[in-house]
Design an enzyme around this catalytic site. Structure first.
Site, short mmCIF file in Angstrom:
data_model
loop_
_atom_site.label_atom_id
_atom_site.label_comp_id
_atom_site.label_asym_id
_atom_site.label_seq_id
_atom_site.Cartn_x
_atom_site.Cartn_y
_atom_site.Cartn_z
N ARG A 111 10.75 6.41 1.20
CA ARG A 111 10.81 5.13 0.48
C ARG A 111 11.87 4.20 1.06
NH1 ARG A 111 12.08 4.43 -4.79
NH2 ARG A 111 13.30 6.33 -4.92
N HIS A 133 11.43 0.28 1.59
CA HIS A 133 12.30 -0.71 0.95
C HIS A 133 13.01 -1.57 1.98
CE1 HIS A 133 12.65 0.83 -3.43
NE2 HIS A 133 11.53 1.28 -2.90
N ASP A 147 14.89 -4.12 9.44
CA ASP A 147 16.10 -4.44 10.20
C ASP A 147 17.31 -3.61 9.80
OD1 ASP A 147 16.60 -5.48 7.71
OD2 ASP A 147 17.33 -7.43 8.42
N ASN A 174 16.77 -0.64 -5.73
CA ASN A 174 17.24 0.30 -4.72
C ASN A 174 18.24 1.33 -5.24
OD1 ASN A 174 15.73 -0.68 -2.53
ND2 ASN A 174 17.22 -2.29 -2.12
N HIS A 216 3.38 8.15 -2.75
CA HIS A 216 3.87 8.69 -4.03
C HIS A 216 3.48 10.15 -4.22
CE1 HIS A 216 4.28 4.47 -6.08
NE2 HIS A 216 5.16 4.68 -5.13
#
Length: 546
Positions: free
Chosen positions: A65, A69, A77, A96, A194
Site C-alpha cells: 500500500r 499511496h 516520487d 497515511n 486488498h
C-alpha cells in the site's frame, strides 16, 4: 572584465544546449535502469525483503500500500517517506497514519547506499519492495521499471484530496483513478491488493452501526458477515485490526473477489465494485475462477502502469541518500548578516564600472533573445509531439456467437464466430499490422486459435473489420467442455475471453517505428441462445504492448 561577466551566461546557454539538444528529454523509466550503475540493486532489495518477510510477514500489505499511496500523491516520487518537523508531511495525513514499514524501507535503502552510494532512488526502492512483498506472499512477479527520481515536496493536505477514501462510491473511485491516467480495469485490478493485509475497525464501523439498513447496518453488506465483524469491532473501536481477506490474509490470491461477489468486501469502496457493469463483470469473472485466472497477469500490468504516474526522471528531482530526511532549514527574512563595509573608489573605477555594466546588459539581452527563441521552439516541438504521438489501436468485438449452444450434442459441430474491429484513431499516424492472431479462452484455458490476417497497412482515421470462424482443427471443444458451456448457459451467461495479438509498427510520414507486440484482451459473454450479450457488444478491449 566584460568577458568574465559574460561567461556565466555562456555556461548557462551551454547547459541548456546540452539538456535539450545533445541529451534530449527521453529519460524514461525502463527495466534494468541500474544495470550499469548498480547491477545488484534488485538482488540487494530481495535479500533484505526475504529476511524481513521471514520475521514480519504482516508487513506485506502495508508495504504494498505504501507504493500505492506514494504514487497517488504527487506521483511515484518517494514523497510519502519525507518527514516534517511540524507534522505537515504526507505521512502525517490521516489516510497515511495506518501505513507501517518505514523502518524496512530505511533498512533496504541503507543496504543500497552501502553498495551503490547516491544511485538508487527512494521512489524506485518503494516500487521494487512492492513487487517483492507480492511475490513473497505467493503473488505474481512483474518486471519493475526503474529510473524514478525523488521529489522534495511532501504536503499534508494533498494526501487528503488525492488518495481514494475507504468510503468512496464507484463514481468517485473511477474519477480519481482516471485523474492519474488509470482505467476502470486498473481500478478493479488494483483493488485486488486488498487480498493481503489488515485494517483498523474505524475504517468500516460506519457500515456496522451508522448506515441506512436495519439496526444501522449497511444493506450492501452480507448479514452474517456483519455479525462476525460486530463481534470483533465494538462502537468507537480505534485499535482492533481485522483481516481484509479472512483466511488468506498472508497469501496473495483472487479470493478477494469471491468475498466481494458475496457482499463481504470490508470497505465501502470494495462493495462499490458491484455498482458498475465493468468492475462487476471482472469481480464475477475472478470469483468464478477455480484458479488464478487472469488476475495475476492483470495485476502486474496495472502495477507497472501505476508506477509510471507522475514520475520524475532525467534531471528532475534528486536521489536521496536517506529515505526520511528532515526538511532543509529555510532562511528567514529577519536573519541579517554583518553590515557591509563602505569603501571609497576613484573616478576611473566608476568609469570602468559603467563600461562593464554596458557589456553585462548586452550579454543579458543576447541571453534573453536566445532563451525566448528556445522557448518558442520548445512550444512548437511540444505541439508537434501532441499532434503526432501515436494512440493505441482501438479494438472492439462487434459480434461473437456459438451456434447450437442450446443443443446437448452441439459439440460435434461446434464453432465460434466473431467479428473484431480495429480502429486507427490517429490523424497522421498509420499502423503496419503483421502476424495478427486470435486466441479463444474459457475459464482461462485455451480452446482455440487462428490467424486473422497475415499483414496489412491501416491508414489514419480508418477502421478494419476482421471476421473469423473457429471450428475443426482450430477449435478444441470436446463433450466435457461442451457440458461446461451448457452448465453456464443454464445460469444465463457463458463467459469467454478473446485475445488478439499482432506485431505493429507505427508510420509517421516517412518514418517507421520498430515492431511492438500488441495484446488486446476482450472479455465477452454470450446468452442462452449463444449470441453475444448487449453488455459485451462493441465493448472496447484493453490494449497493451510488450
Amino acid at each position: 572584465m566584460a568577458s568574465s561577466k559574460l561567461s556565466p551566461c555562456l555556461i548557462f546557454l551551454q547547459l541548456i544546449f546540452l539538456l535539450f539538444v545533445i541529451n534530449p528529454a527521453n529519460a524514461q523509466l525502463k527495466v534494468g535502469f541500474y544495470k550499469d550503475t548498480c547491477p545488484q540493486a534488485e538482488a540487494i532489495v530481495k535479500k533484505v525483503m526475504d529476511q524481513v518477510m521471514k520475521v514480519a510477514p504482516s508487513l506485506s500489505g502495508p508495504l504494498l500500500r505504501m507504493h500505492f499511496h506514494d504514487c497517488f500523491v504527487r506521483g511515484c516520487d518517494g514523497s510519502v517517506l519525507l518527514n516534517s518537523s511540524t507534522g505537515q508531511a504526507e505521512k502525517d495525513s490521516p489516510p497515511n497514519l495506518s501505513l507501517r514499514g518505514y523502518q524496512v524501507i530505511d533498512r533496504v535503502k541503507t543496504a543500497l547506499e552501502k553498495e551503490c552510494p547516491g544511485v538508487v532512488s527512494c521512489a524506485d526502492t518503494l516500487a521494487i519492495v512492492a513487487r517483492d512483498v507480492t511475490v513473497a506472499t505467493m503473488g505474481p512477479f512483474w518486471e519493475v521499471e526503474t529510473g524514478r527520481r525523488d521529489g522534495r515536496v511532501s504536503n499534508f493536505s494533498e494526501a487528503l484530496t488525492n488518495l481514494p477514501p475507504f468510503f468512496a462510491n464507484i463514481s468517485q473511485l473511477i474519477s480519481m483513478f482516471r485523474s492519474k491516467g488509470l482505467s476502470v480495469k486498473d481500478l478493479v485490478v488494483l483493488s485486488g491488493g486488498h487480498t493481503i493485509g489488515t485494517s483498523h475497525c474505524s475504517s468500516f464501523t460506519s457500515r456496522l452501526y451508522n448506515s441506512t439498513g436495519k439496526d444501522g447496518t449497511d444493506p450492501t453488506l452480507d448479514s452474517e458477515y456483519i455479525a462476525k465483524l460486530k463481534s470483533k469491532c465494538k462502537v468507537g473501536d480505534q485499535t482492533t485490526l481485522v483481516e481484509m481477506d479472512p483466511g488468506s490474509v498472508r497469501t496473495f490470491d483472487n479470493s478477494y473477489y469471491t468475498l466481494v461477489a458475496k457482499r463481504r468486501g470490508l470497505f465501502q469502496s470494495d462493495a462499490a465494485l458491484l455498482d458498475n457493469s465493468e468492475t462487476k463483470a471482472y469481480v464475477k469473472l475472478q470469483s468464478a475462477a477455480t484458479h488464478r485466472s487472469t488476475f495475476f497477469k492483470d495485476f502486474g500490468v496495472s502495477m507497472i502502469k501505476m508506477g509510471r504516474v507522475g514520475v520524475l526522471t532525467g534531471k528532475a528531482g534528486e536521489i536521496r541518500k536517506k529515505t526520511c530526511p528532515p526538511p532543509n532549514k529555510l532562511p528567514t527574512h529577519h536573519e541579517r548578516g554583518p553590515k557591509p563595509i563602505k569603501r571609497k573608489h576613484s573616478a576611473s573605477y566608476y568609469v570602468h564600472r559603467v563600461s562593464e555594466s554596458l557589456s553585462t546588459r548586452i550579454s543579458k539581452i543576447l541571453c534573453g533573445i536566445f532563451l525566448t527563441l528556445l522557448f518558442i521552439i520548445g512550444i512548437a516541438a511540444f505541439i508537434s509531439w501532441l499532434s503526432l504521438r501515436p494512440h493505441r489501436p482501438r479494438i472492439h468485438i462487434s459480434s461473437f456467437s456459438i451456434p447450437g449452444l442450446d443443443q446437448s450434442n452441439g459439440f460435434e459441430n461446434a464453432e465460434i464466430r466473431f467479428n473484431v474491429t480495429a480502429r486507427n484513431a490517429n490523424r497522421a499516424v498509420g499502423y503496419y499490422y503483421n502476424s495478427v492472431e486470435a486466441f479463444a479462452y474459457y475459464r482461462d484455458q485455451a480452446i482455440g486459435s487462428t490467424p486473422l490476417v497475415d499483414s496489412f497497412y491501416q491508414e489514419p482515421k480508418n477502421t478494419t473489420i476482421l471476421y473469423k470462424v473457429l471450428k475443426g482443427a482450430t477449435l478444441d471443444v470436446n463433450n466435457d467442455r461442451w457440458k461446461e458451456f451448457r452448465n453456464d448457459r443454464g445460469l444465463g451467461t457463458v463467459v469467454f475471453r478473446l485475445d488478439v495479438t499482432a506485431m505493429i509498427r507505427f508510420k509517421v510520414s516517412t518514418w517507421d517505428s520498430k515492431h511492438h507486440r500488441m495484446h488486446a484482451n476482450c472479455d465477452v459473454a454470450v446468452g442462452r441462445d449463444g449470441s453475444i450479450l448487449a453488455t459485451s457488444k462493441n465493448k472496447r478491449c484493453p490494449v497493451y504492448f510488450t
